[in-house]
Write a protein that holds these residues in place. Structure first.
Motif, PDB file in Angstrom:
ATOM      1  N   VAL A 166       1.347  29.449  29.715  1.00  0.00           N
ATOM      2  CA  VAL A 166       0.768  31.003  29.709  1.00  0.00           C
ATOM      3  C   VAL A 166       1.887  31.518  30.630  1.00  0.00           C
ATOM      4  CG1 VAL A 166      -1.206  32.229  30.447  1.00  0.00           C
ATOM      5  CG2 VAL A 166      -1.414  30.241  29.173  1.00  0.00           C
ATOM      6  N   MET A 167       1.798  31.271  31.834  1.00  0.00           N
ATOM      7  CA  MET A 167       2.674  32.219  32.291  1.00  0.00           C
ATOM      8  C   MET A 167       4.670  32.911  32.446  1.00  0.00           C
ATOM      9  SD  MET A 167       0.742  32.131  35.277  1.00  0.00           S
ATOM     10  CE  MET A 167       1.698  33.374  36.094  1.00  0.00           C
ATOM     11  N   SER A 168       4.681  31.722  31.224  1.00  0.00           N
ATOM     12  CA  SER A 168       5.908  31.942  30.655  1.00  0.00           C
ATOM     13  C   SER A 168       5.541  33.619  29.372  1.00  0.00           C
ATOM     14  CB  SER A 168       6.371  30.789  29.554  1.00  0.00           C
ATOM     15  OG  SER A 168       8.033  31.664  29.206  1.00  0.00           O
ATOM     16  N   ALA A 169       4.759  33.206  29.014  1.00  0.00           N
ATOM     17  CA  ALA A 169       3.845  34.017  27.701  1.00  0.00           C
ATOM     18  C   ALA A 169       4.001  35.431  28.850  1.00  0.00           C
ATOM     19  CB  ALA A 169       3.008  33.239  26.729  1.00  0.00           C
ATOM     20  N   ILE A 170       3.529  35.286  29.786  1.00  0.00           N
ATOM     21  CA  ILE A 170       2.866  36.808  30.191  1.00  0.00           C
ATOM     22  C   ILE A 170       4.170  37.375  30.869  1.00  0.00           C
ATOM     23  CG2 ILE A 170       1.717  37.334  32.068  1.00  0.00           C
ATOM     24  CD1 ILE A 170      -0.486  35.013  32.081  1.00  0.00           C
ATOM     25  N   GLY A 171       5.206  36.340  31.621  1.00  0.00           N
ATOM     26  CA  GLY A 171       6.047  37.000  31.810  1.00  0.00           C
ATOM     27  C   GLY A 171       6.992  37.335  30.923  1.00  0.00           C
ATOM     28  N   ASN A 172       7.381  37.635  29.517  1.00  0.00           N
ATOM     29  CA  ASN A 172       7.604  37.429  28.689  1.00  0.00           C
ATOM     30  C   ASN A 172       7.104  38.956  27.935  1.00  0.00           C
ATOM     31  OD1 ASN A 172      10.385  35.247  28.046  1.00  0.00           O
ATOM     32  ND2 ASN A 172       8.525  34.085  26.792  1.00  0.00           N
ATOM     33  N   VAL A 173       6.334  39.393  27.996  1.00  0.00           N
ATOM     34  CA  VAL A 173       5.391  40.277  27.541  1.00  0.00           C
ATOM     35  C   VAL A 173       5.964  41.275  29.060  1.00  0.00           C
ATOM     36  CG1 VAL A 173       3.226  41.978  27.715  1.00  0.00           C
ATOM     37  CG2 VAL A 173       3.459  39.528  26.841  1.00  0.00           C
ATOM     38  N   ILE A 174       5.727  40.989  29.697  1.00  0.00           N
ATOM     39  CA  ILE A 174       6.491  42.021  31.210  1.00  0.00           C
ATOM     40  C   ILE A 174       7.834  42.415  31.254  1.00  0.00           C
ATOM     41  CG2 ILE A 174       7.530  42.648  34.083  1.00  0.00           C
ATOM     42  CD1 ILE A 174       4.253  40.631  34.078  1.00  0.00           C
TER      43      ILE A 174
END
Length: 127
Positions: A64-72
């Motif tokens: 999930v952290m990777s997905a959030i980071g990708n959005v940023i």
């Protein structure tokens, strides 16, 4: 053959695209919280310099952290770098000899948009 394509790539677009990724990486290293983005940016800068013979593999365990980071990343840097790939790809596709290079530019758009959770590996080991 891939060495010749890589050399032509480096001269025509790879150097400038790698500079864009390096600039994004340096900006990301300014703040401590964005260092993972800077690491991903420098990893893709190396891929942008010498792409033929390598490929991008997504890690299904990235989380999930990777997905959030990708959005940023998409909001602040990914969109602009992807636009650079698209414009460079269109310019390269104008000539017959540049078509493979333009296609390579278009193949780099997904990793420029969402770099976290992606690994760059040798094409022979990606199977």
């Amino acid at each position: 053959m891939k060495t010749i394509l890589n050399i032509i790539w480096l001269v025509l677009s790879g150097f400038w695209l790698a500079l864009g990724y390096a600039l994004a990486g340096v900006i990301c290293f300014v703040l401590i919280i964005t260092i993972p983005f800077g690491i991903a940016s420098f990893r893709i800068a190396g891929y942008a310099l010498w792409p033929f013979g390598r490929t991008v593999v997504r890690d299904p365990q990235s989380g999930v952290m990777s997905a959030i980071g990708n959005v940023i990343w998409f909001i602040f840097a990914g969109l602009w770098l992807a636009i650079g790939h698209i414009l460079s790809g269109i310019a390269l596709c104008v000539t017959i000899i540049g078509i493979p290079l333009g296609i390579a530019n278009f193949k780099m758009v997904p990793v420029s948009l969402f770099p976290l959770g992606a690994r760059i590996v040798d094409s022979r080991t990606a199977l």
